[in-house]
Enzyme design. Structure first.
Site, PDB file in Angstrom:
ATOM      1  N   LYS A  34       0.841  -1.211   0.000  1.00 18.12           N
ATOM      2  CA  LYS A  34       0.000   0.000   0.000  1.00 18.12           C
ATOM      3  C   LYS A  34       0.867   1.249   0.000  1.00 18.12           C
ATOM      4  O   LYS A  34       0.576   2.226  -0.680  1.00 18.12           O
ATOM      5  CB  LYS A  34      -0.939  -0.020   1.215  1.00 18.12           C
ATOM      6  N   GLN A  61      -4.189  -1.383   9.706  1.00 20.00           N
ATOM      7  CA  GLN A  61      -4.230  -2.745   9.179  1.00 20.00           C
ATOM      8  C   GLN A  61      -4.809  -3.693  10.222  1.00 20.00           C
ATOM      9  O   GLN A  61      -4.435  -3.645  11.394  1.00 20.00           O
ATOM     10  CB  GLN A  61      -2.815  -3.193   8.774  1.00 20.00           C
ATOM     11  N   ASP A 102     -10.733   2.990   4.275  1.00 19.33           N
ATOM     12  CA  ASP A 102     -11.048   1.555   4.220  1.00 19.33           C
ATOM     13  C   ASP A 102     -12.555   1.338   4.074  1.00 19.33           C
ATOM     14  O   ASP A 102     -12.993   0.240   3.714  1.00 19.33           O
ATOM     15  CB  ASP A 102     -10.614   0.879   5.536  1.00 19.33           C
TER      16      ASP A 102
HETATM   17  N1  GUN Z   1      -6.684  -6.661   6.523  1.00 19.76           N
HETATM   18  C1  GUN Z   1      -7.035  -7.430   5.465  1.00 19.76           C
HETATM   19  N2  GUN Z   1      -7.600  -6.675   4.495  1.00 19.76           N
HETATM   20  C2  GUN Z   1      -7.605  -5.403   4.961  1.00 19.76           C
HETATM   21  C3  GUN Z   1      -8.049  -4.167   4.420  1.00 19.76           C
HETATM   22  O1  GUN Z   1      -8.585  -4.076   3.309  1.00 19.76           O
HETATM   23  N3  GUN Z   1      -7.857  -3.080   5.212  1.00 19.76           N
HETATM   24  C4  GUN Z   1      -7.291  -3.148   6.448  1.00 19.76           C
HETATM   25  N4  GUN Z   1      -7.181  -2.020   7.167  1.00 19.76           N
HETATM   26  N5  GUN Z   1      -6.876  -4.280   6.980  1.00 19.76           N
HETATM   27  C5  GUN Z   1      -7.026  -5.401   6.232  1.00 19.76           C
END
Ligand code: GUN
Length: 295
Positions: free
Chosen positions: A54, A98, A121
């Site tokens: 990311k 995350q 998100d």
């Molecule tokens: N953990 C697994 N997928 C995601 C996501 O799309 N966003 C976040 N913040 N954590 C995750």
């Protein structure tokens, strides 16, 4: 019928190119640089890879990024204090924490502390509530990526029988809601199957579009789908290691067998995953535009 492969890497790259151009325009026209903060607590190897990707995507596109790698011992209070600082920081338009978080931290407390305007998100109840009633909001990245895969592959959703396997808050429930909306690229008849569904195959065999987020390999086999189905496989399962030590990844669908019956299918890896990342970038740009009063 042998399926065409829906190439998530290619479609995500096309979207990233559109976003890169938009970022250049925002910078040149308004002096606006979208900013994203990512927070990782602990050392989960898969999460480390995701967050790194990311951050890399942000940098490639010209998004300002701040990364916070915190030890697993970080307290909930410390994490909330960081979220609060980022909520106040005008250079940061999007905040991503995350998940999963370590056991001693209540995930919902942290996710709900993020300003909904910075919730790129799309996990905050304010955004999920708006999604449910069809108001503009940040769409959760994986479900939005799935919709974009369908739209950009020319797959008609209007009136289609969509069957979703899995009812998680991150994928199953929001993707069902997105495709249910009376909007372009949606307007489907949606069925959601889950662990208490009596006869999953009864439902999956009726699907024109089958979206699988069940969390286990071969949850969907060839006898469970009809000829000509479109299959979106959201699963990521690590089933072992190659001789060179790399993870062997498979989805939730028996790809080799199902592709012989399907019209189109996403691979794992290279299907939904890259789209999730692209949608995070899109939401971050949206957040910056909103903060600047451009939307
Ligand atoms: N953990 C697994 N997928 C995601 C996501 O799309 N966003 C976040 N913040 N954590 C995750």
């Amino acid at each position: 019928m042998t399926a065409s492969i829906i190439n998530g890497n290619e479609i995500a790259q096309q979207i990233r190119e559109e976003l890169r151009r938009e970022i250049v325009n925002l910078k040149e026209t308004y002096g606006l640089v979208p900013g994203l903060a990512t927070i990782l607590v602990g050392e989960d190897p898969a999460s480390q890879i995701y967050v790194r990707q990311k951050e890399k995507d942000s940098q490639t596109l010209g998004i300002y990024s701040e990364r916070y790698d915190l030890p697993a011992s970080t307290s909930e209070t410390e994490l909330l204090a960081l979220v609060d600082r980022l909520n106040q920081n005008p250079k940061i338009h999007g905040i991503l924490v995350q998940i999963p978080l370590p056991q001693h931290i209540t995930e919902s407390t942290v996710l709900y502390a993020i300003n909904p305007d910075k919730d790129v998100d799309g996990f905050h109840p304010v955004n999920l509530g708006k999604l449910m009633i069809g108001e503009p909001c940040y769409l959760p990245c994986t479900p939005h990526g799935i919709q974009q895969l369908l739209v950009r592959s020319g797959i008609e959703t209007e009136g289609a029988e969509v069957v979703v396997v899995g009812r998680s808050n991150i994928v199953g429930k929001p993707v069902a809601n997105i495709l249910l909306q009376k909007k372009k690229g949606a307007n489907a008849t949606v069925t959601v199957c889950h662990t208490a569904t009596r006869d999953i195959a009864f439902h999956t065999k009726r699907a024109d579009i089958l979206i699988v987020a069940a969390g286990r390999p071969k949850a969907i086999t060839a006898d469970m789908v009809k000829e000509g189905v479109v299959v979106i496989d959201v699963g990521i399962n690590r089933i072992g290691k190659t001789t060179s030590g790399k993870d062997i990844l498979v989805g939730d669908v028996d790809f080799a067998a199902v592709k012989e019956k399907a019209r189109a299918i996403t691979p794992v890896p290279g299907g939904v995953g890259p789209m999730t990342r692209a949608m995070l970038m899109l939401n971050t740009i949206q957040a910056a535009k909103m903060a600047a009063g451009l939307t």
